[in-house]
Design a protein around this motif. Structure first.
Motif, mmCIF file in Angstrom:
data_model
loop_
_atom_site.group_PDB
_atom_site.id
_atom_site.type_symbol
_atom_site.label_atom_id
_atom_site.label_comp_id
_atom_site.label_asym_id
_atom_site.label_seq_id
_atom_site.Cartn_x
_atom_site.Cartn_y
_atom_site.Cartn_z
ATOM 1 N N ASN A 97 0.758 -1.352 -0.066
ATOM 2 C CA ASN A 97 -0.022 -0.023 -0.003
ATOM 3 C C ASN A 97 0.769 1.275 0.023
ATOM 4 O OD1 ASN A 97 -2.355 1.454 -0.004
ATOM 5 N ND2 ASN A 97 -2.963 1.043 2.009
ATOM 6 N N SER A 98 0.914 2.137 1.171
ATOM 7 C CA SER A 98 1.466 3.187 1.078
ATOM 8 C C SER A 98 3.043 3.271 1.366
ATOM 9 C CB SER A 98 0.854 4.286 2.160
ATOM 10 O OG SER A 98 0.702 3.549 3.347
ATOM 11 N N VAL A 99 3.648 2.122 1.230
ATOM 12 C CA VAL A 99 5.223 1.945 1.650
ATOM 13 C C VAL A 99 5.792 2.798 0.878
ATOM 14 C CG1 VAL A 99 7.153 0.558 2.002
ATOM 15 C CG2 VAL A 99 4.943 -0.240 2.730
ATOM 16 N N SER A 100 6.760 3.702 1.213
ATOM 17 C CA SER A 100 7.437 4.314 0.372
ATOM 18 C C SER A 100 8.331 3.795 -0.555
ATOM 19 C CB SER A 100 8.239 5.247 1.270
ATOM 20 O OG SER A 100 9.186 6.171 0.535
ATOM 21 N N LEU A 101 8.856 4.356 -1.909
ATOM 22 C CA LEU A 101 9.549 3.510 -2.602
ATOM 23 C C LEU A 101 11.115 3.874 -2.084
ATOM 24 C CD1 LEU A 101 8.265 4.229 -6.192
ATOM 25 C CD2 LEU A 101 7.696 2.448 -4.686
ATOM 26 N N VAL A 102 11.364 4.666 -1.220
ATOM 27 C CA VAL A 102 12.765 4.756 -0.539
ATOM 28 C C VAL A 102 12.782 3.731 0.298
ATOM 29 C CG1 VAL A 102 14.203 6.205 0.607
ATOM 30 C CG2 VAL A 102 12.648 7.581 -1.166
ATOM 31 N N GLY A 103 13.678 2.863 0.068
ATOM 32 C CA GLY A 103 14.106 1.829 1.040
ATOM 33 C C GLY A 103 12.938 0.636 0.631
ATOM 34 N N PHE A 104 12.342 0.795 -0.640
ATOM 35 C CA PHE A 104 11.135 -0.435 -0.742
ATOM 36 C C PHE A 104 12.119 -1.714 -0.765
ATOM 37 C CE2 PHE A 104 8.945 -3.061 -3.462
ATOM 38 C CZ PHE A 104 7.744 -3.165 -2.938
ATOM 39 N N ARG A 107 12.449 -3.716 2.420
ATOM 40 C CA ARG A 107 11.007 -4.146 2.822
ATOM 41 C C ARG A 107 10.668 -5.349 1.932
ATOM 42 N NH1 ARG A 107 6.580 -1.583 5.175
ATOM 43 N NH2 ARG A 107 4.909 -3.156 5.623
ATOM 44 N N PHE A 108 10.938 -5.424 0.683
ATOM 45 C CA PHE A 108 10.292 -6.499 -0.103
ATOM 46 C C PHE A 108 11.232 -7.624 -0.132
ATOM 47 C CE2 PHE A 108 9.992 -8.263 -4.438
ATOM 48 C CZ PHE A 108 8.457 -8.684 -4.461
ATOM 49 N N GLU A 109 12.434 -7.275 0.298
ATOM 50 C CA GLU A 109 13.381 -8.439 0.463
ATOM 51 C C GLU A 109 12.999 -9.241 1.824
ATOM 52 O OE1 GLU A 109 18.039 -9.000 -0.014
ATOM 53 O OE2 GLU A 109 17.481 -7.476 1.207
ATOM 54 N N ALA A 110 12.632 -8.427 2.666
ATOM 55 C CA ALA A 110 12.027 -9.099 4.136
ATOM 56 C C ALA A 110 10.905 -10.076 3.938
ATOM 57 C CB ALA A 110 11.947 -8.159 5.123
ATOM 58 N N TYR A 111 10.214 -9.394 2.846
ATOM 59 C CA TYR A 111 8.691 -10.115 2.666
ATOM 60 C C TYR A 111 9.015 -11.504 1.861
ATOM 61 C CZ TYR A 111 4.321 -10.937 0.043
ATOM 62 O OH TYR A 111 3.261 -11.806 -0.451
ATOM 63 N N ILE A 112 9.991 -11.528 0.943
ATOM 64 C CA ILE A 112 10.196 -12.605 0.204
ATOM 65 C C ILE A 112 10.835 -13.511 0.830
ATOM 66 C CG2 ILE A 112 11.872 -13.467 -1.677
ATOM 67 C CD1 ILE A 112 9.251 -11.999 -2.724
ATOM 68 N N PRO A 128 5.118 -12.770 -7.240
ATOM 69 C CA PRO A 128 5.504 -11.253 -6.619
ATOM 70 C C PRO A 128 6.699 -10.443 -7.130
ATOM 71 C CG PRO A 128 4.865 -12.562 -4.828
ATOM 72 C CD PRO A 128 5.143 -13.778 -6.108
ATOM 73 N N ILE A 129 7.750 -11.379 -7.327
ATOM 74 C CA ILE A 129 8.956 -10.759 -7.716
ATOM 75 C C ILE A 129 8.853 -10.129 -9.290
ATOM 76 C CG2 ILE A 129 11.558 -11.112 -8.481
ATOM 77 C CD1 ILE A 129 11.553 -13.266 -6.082
ATOM 78 N N GLU A 130 8.175 -11.206 -9.923
ATOM 79 C CA GLU A 130 7.867 -10.748 -11.460
ATOM 80 C C GLU A 130 7.147 -9.543 -11.557
ATOM 81 O OE1 GLU A 130 6.229 -14.201 -12.972
ATOM 82 O OE2 GLU A 130 8.028 -15.332 -12.972
ATOM 83 N N ARG A 154 19.837 -9.521 -6.896
ATOM 84 C CA ARG A 154 19.495 -9.391 -5.795
ATOM 85 C C ARG A 154 17.931 -10.196 -5.095
ATOM 86 N NH1 ARG A 154 18.057 -3.756 -2.083
ATOM 87 N NH2 ARG A 154 17.673 -4.755 -0.181
ATOM 88 N N PHE A 155 17.224 -10.373 -6.127
ATOM 89 C CA PHE A 155 16.096 -11.171 -6.234
ATOM 90 C C PHE A 155 15.966 -12.072 -7.254
ATOM 91 C CE2 PHE A 155 15.111 -6.906 -4.198
ATOM 92 C CZ PHE A 155 14.248 -7.108 -3.268
#
Length: 367
Positions: A97-104, A107-112, A128-130, A154-155
């Motif tokens: 949702n409103s997660v900033s793209l700065v440092g996203f 956050r996404f790496e932790a989710y994966i 999700p990665i694709e 990285r992913f």
């Protein structure tokens, strides 16, 4: 300096004296106050090191993941997406949702990582990665962000190993009869019978309409935009289901779903003041009940697509025809779908050998 704007975003104003001059940089992002403070320190460090800003966005453009996804849904060359793909995209949008793209990326790496630790399937991790990588790439190509942080290094995507699932004729009949004999699952019995014989996705199954039944050609049309590749296709009607489709064509209204459930009114006679026909929707709970009662809890509904395609090939249907029915552009049969090689095993011939078996040789020496 950090201050909050009227829109709720944080304005980061960094000023650093370098080589006797004041270097000034500013960003406006949607994030928490702690994230804004962290970003301020990053900008200062970048100025001192003489590096350009590494933020993946412009201050006046896309700043949150929700904005990125909505931009992707609107501007992607593949838009509008198929309902199934769009559902996955929306699920990711709601997740971050409103997660900033700065440092996203962090956050996404932790989710994966959570998905990996939960031992989710390769497909569940790769999709999700694709999607996120494609969203960033579209925004980057149109100049809305400065880069794509979802790199393949990285992913990396996990190699997908196809599921080796098969059902005998008795097991398939058992699944259908189990569904038919339970009042809570009887509404999916005909849909299950069709899926076990014709390669079809769940979304295609529940969206079939009475008006699309062609009894002359013994098929039902799945229209453009309703399949995974958005190309329409015709699904053959199995011989044992001709009567069912004839009845639906005669009794149902053109816009009624082919596979449905009856609510209110007289369900047996399909009459009554409050009689209503509704689509099956997501019959996940009913399917869970059927497969557990039938003793095959390992089966997923999508496996019926694999099984029916394999059975068609084994019955002598040309692979190209199966691909057309399933709606595949590439030869998915060769890459992902298992074959029944027992017929091939029956044709195997071994060259005769003059060598005696080792066991017989040992027995002769002992005697």
């Amino acid at each position: 300096m950090i201050f909050r704007t009227k829109s709720g975003k944080y304005c980061i104003d960094a000023r650093i004296r370098k080589d006797g001059k004041i270097v000034h940089r500013r960003e406006t992002i949607a994030c928490s106050k702690e994230q804004a403070k962290a970003r301020l320190e990053e900008i200062k460090a970048e100025i001192r090191a003489g590096r350009p800003l590494e933020s993946s966005l412009k201050s006046t453009d896309i700043s949150t993941f929700k904005e990125l996804i909505e931009f992707y849904r609107d501007k992607s060359p593949k838009a509008p997406f198929s309902p199934e793909y769009d559902k996955k995209v929306i699920r990711l949008r709601d997740e971050f949702n409103s997660v900033s793209l700065v440092g996203f990326a962090d956050r996404f790496e932790a989710y994966i990582k959570l998905l990996r630790n939960a031992k989710k399937s390769a497909a569940t991790i790769n999709r999700p990665i694709e999607i996120v990588r494609a969203a960033f790439q579209v925004a980057y190509s149109l100049g809305m962000v400065k880069g794509n942080p979802i790199t393949k290094t990285r992913f990396p995507e996990i190699k997908e190993i196809p599921r080796d699932i098969s059902l005998s004729l008795e097991e398939k009949n058992n699944l259908v009869e189990t569904a038919r004999n339970n009042p809570r699952t009887v509404h999916i019995a005909d849909a299950l019978n069709f899926a076990l014989q014709v390669p079809v996705r769940k979304s295609e199954l529940v969206n079939m309409r009475v008006k699309d039944i062609d009894l002359f050609s013994k098929c039902i049309r799945v229209h453009n935009g309703e399949t995974k590749n958005d190309k329409g296709t015709d699904k053959p009607i199995p011989p044992d289901m001709i009567d069912f489709f004839m009845k639906r064509k005669k009794e149902g209204k053109p816009e009624d779903p082919v596979f449905c459930r009856i609510i209110k009114g007289d369900r047996k006679n399909r009459t009554g003041e409050n009689y209503k026909v509704v689509s099956l929707g997501d019959f996940k709970r009913a399917w869970q009940t059927v497969k557990e009662d039938a003793g095959r809890p390992d089966i997923r509904f999508h496996d019926t697509r694999h099984i029916s395609a394999t059975d068609m090939v084994d019955a002598g249907t040309p692979e190209r025809a199966v691909m057309d029915v399933a709606g595949w552009n590439t030869n998915m049969l060769a890459n992902y779908y298992h074959r029944n090689n027992k017929k091939s095993l029956g044709l195997v011939q071994f060259k005769k050998s003059n060598c005696e078996p080792v066991v017989n040789t040992i027995e002769k020496q002992g005697s």
